[in-house]
Design an enzyme around this catalytic site. Structure first.
Site, PDB file in Angstrom:
ATOM      1  N   ASP A  46       0.823  -1.116  -0.011  1.00 26.12           N
ATOM      2  CA  ASP A  46       0.079  -0.029   0.001  1.00 26.12           C
ATOM      3  C   ASP A  46       0.841   1.179   0.102  1.00 26.12           C
ATOM      4  O   ASP A  46       2.032   1.134   0.308  1.00 26.12           O
ATOM      5  CB  ASP A  46      -0.780  -0.021   1.139  1.00 26.12           C
ATOM      6  CG  ASP A  46      -1.610   1.248   1.459  1.00 26.12           C
ATOM      7  OD1 ASP A  46      -2.314   1.827   0.673  1.00 26.12           O
ATOM      8  OD2 ASP A  46      -1.497   1.878   2.596  1.00 26.12           O
ATOM      9  N   LEU A  47       0.348   2.221  -0.468  1.00 31.86           N
ATOM     10  CA  LEU A  47       1.265   3.676  -0.553  1.00 31.86           C
ATOM     11  C   LEU A  47       1.019   4.376   0.694  1.00 31.86           C
ATOM     12  O   LEU A  47       2.013   4.661   1.701  1.00 31.86           O
ATOM     13  CB  LEU A  47       0.606   4.361  -1.812  1.00 31.86           C
ATOM     14  CG  LEU A  47       1.391   3.899  -3.096  1.00 31.86           C
ATOM     15  CD1 LEU A  47       0.716   4.730  -4.093  1.00 31.86           C
ATOM     16  CD2 LEU A  47       2.875   3.826  -2.992  1.00 31.86           C
ATOM     17  N   LYS A  69      -8.536  -4.847  -3.280  1.00 28.26           N
ATOM     18  CA  LYS A  69      -7.192  -4.975  -3.848  1.00 28.26           C
ATOM     19  C   LYS A  69      -6.868  -6.489  -3.806  1.00 28.26           C
ATOM     20  O   LYS A  69      -6.145  -6.685  -4.720  1.00 28.26           O
ATOM     21  CB  LYS A  69      -6.091  -4.150  -2.600  1.00 28.26           C
ATOM     22  CG  LYS A  69      -6.426  -2.823  -2.503  1.00 28.26           C
ATOM     23  CD  LYS A  69      -5.265  -2.246  -1.357  1.00 28.26           C
ATOM     24  CE  LYS A  69      -5.381  -0.716  -1.256  1.00 28.26           C
ATOM     25  NZ  LYS A  69      -4.173  -0.163  -0.487  1.00 28.26           N
TER      26      LYS A  69
END
Length: 275
Positions: A9-10, A195
Site C-alpha cells: 500500500d502507499l 485490492k
C-alpha cells in the site's frame, strides 16, 4: 529461497508522513528484487498519483489502483487490463441521497478525469496530482459516463451514518471503504472489488502462490489484502481492526516497518542494508 511477491500500500505504509519512500525502505526493496523477489503496489490512488513511486522503485510488475477497480501493467502491453466501473444511474442515486447528509464534497473519478460537486482547494490539490481534467459542478448533470470510483468527503459525525446508508440501500451493487487522515473520505467502487482481487490476478499471472505473498497495509481498504496474503502485515500506525487480522504487526511507516519484516522473512543481507 523461492520468489516472493511483496505487495505495498502507499499512504501510511510505503510512504512516510512526508509522502516519500525512506532511503532504507527503498534499498531494502531493491535488494529483495536483486535476490529474485517481486514488488508491486496496491493502492486506492489512481495511477497518475502513484506512477512517481512506481518509477522511483523501477518496478516491472502490474499495479492495482482505485482499490482494485483498475489493474494494469505500465510496461507490458500483453497484460490484460482490468477496469470495472460503477453504473452511472447508481452514482446519481448516491449523490441524490447525499443531499440528506452533511457532506463537504462528492468527487467522481473517470480514470484521469475528476468531477467535483463543490470547489475545495485543499481537497482538489490532492486529487489534482498528475494534472487531471477537473470539472466542478453538480455531478448529477456533469458526469456523463460510468466512473471508476466515487469519493464522499464527510466529517466525523456523518461518515458512519453515510456508510450505514450505503450498506442498507446499495450493498448489492457497490462496496465502500474509509480513508484515514487528513480527510474523512468514503470511497465507493463497484461491488466485489478490492485490492485482493487485483493481487490474486497478478499472483496467478506470475505463478506465485498465496503463501509466498507478503502484503503491507495500514487502513480499512487493506483488510481484504492483508487477509488474502500468506503473510499479511499491519503497520504500527495501522487501524486496530487491521492489526487484529494481520499475521504480523511491524513498526510504523516512519520507522521503516517494511524493511524490518522483509529483512527477517526473506533473509536479506543486513550488512548490505547497513552500508
Amino acid at each position: 529461497m523461492k520468489p516472493h511477491l511483496i505487495v505495498l500500500d502507499l499512504d501510511g505504509t510505503l510512504l512516510t508522513d512526508e509522502k516519500v519512500i525512506s532511503p532504507k525502505t527503498e534499498e531494502t526493496l531493491q535488494l529483495a528484487v536483486s535476490q529474485g523477489h517481486h514488488v508491486m503496489i496496491a493502492t486506492g490512488r489512481p495511477y497518475r498519483a502513484s506512477e512517481i513511486y512506481y518509477r522511483q522503485l523501477g518496478l516491472t510488475t502490474p499495479i492495482v489502483n482505485f482499490n482494485g477497480a483498475f489493474v494494469h501493467h505500465p510496461t507490458d502491453t500483453s497484460w490484460k487490463t482490468m477496469h470495472e466501473t460503477i453504473a452511472l444511474p447508481i452514482v446519481k442515486e448516491v449523490v441524490e441521497a447525499m443531499q440528506d447528509f452533511s457532506v463537504d464534497n462528492i468527487v467522481a473519478e473517470v480514470m484521469d478525469d475528476v468531477y467535483a460537486q463543490y470547489h475545495d482547494e485543499r481537497f482538489l490539490d490532492i486529487l489534482g496530482f498528475g494534472n487531471p481534467i477537473i470539472t466542478e459542478g453538480d455531478i448529477r448533470t456533469s458526469l456523463k459516463t460510468d466512473p471508476t470510483s466515487l469519493l464522499i468527503q464527510a466529517n466525523d459525525q456523518t461518515v458512519d451514518p453515510i456508510r450505514r446508508h450505503l450498506e442498507d440501500i446499495h450493498a448489492e451493487v457497490i462496496d465502500h471503504r474509509r480513508w484515514g487522515a487528513p480527510f474523512n473520505i468514503v470511497e465507493i467502487v463497484r461491488h466485489g472489488l478490492n485490492k485482493a482481487v487485483g493481487i490474486d490476478a497478478v499472483s496467478k499471472w506470475m505463478n506465485i502462490p498465496k503463501e509466498r505473498i507478503i502484503a503491507f497495509g495500514d487502513e480499512d481498504n487493506d483488510l481484504e489484502m492483508i487477509d488474502y496474503a500468506g503473510v499479511g502485515v499491519a503497520m504500527g500506525n495501522g487501524i486496530d481492526r487491521l492489526k487484529s487480522i494481520a499475521n504480523e504487526v511491524t513498526d510504523t511507516n516512519n520507522q521503516d516497518g517494511i524493511s524490518l519484516i522483509l529483512e527477517e522473512r526473506l533473509n536479506l543481507k543486513k550488512s548490505i542494508l547497513n552500508q
